[in-house]
Motif scaffolding. Structure first.
Motif, short mmCIF file in Angstrom:
data_model
loop_
_atom_site.label_atom_id
_atom_site.label_comp_id
_atom_site.label_asym_id
_atom_site.label_seq_id
_atom_site.Cartn_x
_atom_site.Cartn_y
_atom_site.Cartn_z
N LEU A 1 0.66 -1.31 -0.04
CA LEU A 1 0.04 0.08 0.00
C LEU A 1 0.85 1.25 -0.04
O LEU A 1 0.39 2.34 0.18
N GLY A 2 2.25 1.13 -0.15
CA GLY A 2 3.01 2.34 -0.28
C GLY A 2 3.80 2.74 0.74
O GLY A 2 4.50 3.70 0.82
N TRP A 3 3.70 1.96 1.93
CA TRP A 3 4.63 2.03 3.00
C TRP A 3 6.10 1.49 2.78
O TRP A 3 6.17 0.24 2.64
N ARG A 4 7.10 2.42 3.34
CA ARG A 4 8.41 1.91 3.09
C ARG A 4 8.70 1.25 4.70
O ARG A 4 8.63 1.96 5.45
N SER A 5 9.24 0.03 4.58
CA SER A 5 9.25 -0.68 5.88
C SER A 5 10.62 -0.29 6.26
O SER A 5 11.49 -0.58 5.69
N LEU A 6 10.75 0.29 7.32
CA LEU A 6 12.04 0.54 8.24
C LEU A 6 11.79 -0.24 9.46
O LEU A 6 10.83 -0.26 9.94
N GLU A 7 13.10 -0.64 9.72
CA GLU A 7 13.16 -1.44 11.15
C GLU A 7 13.08 -0.35 12.14
O GLU A 7 13.26 1.21 12.19
N ARG A 8 12.55 -0.49 13.28
CA ARG A 8 12.18 0.29 14.42
C ARG A 8 12.85 -0.54 15.56
O ARG A 8 12.78 -1.49 15.86
#
Length: 155
Positions: free
Chosen positions: A65-72
């Protein structure tokens, strides 16, 4: 609305939307290179297709859906990990450099630190690029090979 979302969420890759006007249905996608719209579908005549599209949207992952997945980390601070060295860089919440136009190359630069809570000393740059036109990485690798001092390093 899409321009506001893309500007306020610089790491967002795209925004999906559905437009229903009277008995016409359209699926829209906005990204930093443009906007795309489906063929108009009639809510009555194309009911099965419209329902299938809505079902597919409901099953998409955040990345699709367009979210760039970054680790947190545990404090919910975003970070990136460099593949080769496994070094982590912890990003500030908002970029200090970002293109102003809606349709652009997705440039966003973040101040970053090598540990949570430290003052930022690094810059992490996100940018879309066409693989065959990647001149910047090539030039940075050449500078590294020649051991030129004072040039940013590519990771």
């Amino acid at each position: 609305m899409a321009s506001h979302v893309l500007r306020s969420q610089p790491l967002r890759l795209s925004v999906h939307a559905v437009l229903v006007h009277r008995l016409v249905f359209e699926a829209w996608v906005f990204d930093k290179s443009g906007m795309y719209v489906s063929e108009p579908l009639g809510l009555m005549q194309d009911r099965a297709t419209v329902l299938l599209i809505l079902l597919q949207y409901s099953q998409k992952s955040r990345e699709n859906l367009g979210w760039r997945s970054l680790e947190r980390n545990e404090q919910n601070q975003a970070y990136v990990t460099v593949r080769d060295t496994k070094t982590q860089y912890f990003l500030e919440n908002m970029p200090f450099v970002q293109r102003g136009e809606l349709f652009n190359d997705g440039l966003a630069c973040y101040r970053a630190s090598s540990a949570p809570g430290q003052s930022p000393y690094h810059v992490v740059k996100f940018k879309w690029c066409i693989p065959r036109l990647q001149k910047e990485p090539h030039m940075l690798y050449k500078a590294k090979e020649k051991m030129i001092k004072g040039v940013i390093s590519l990771v």
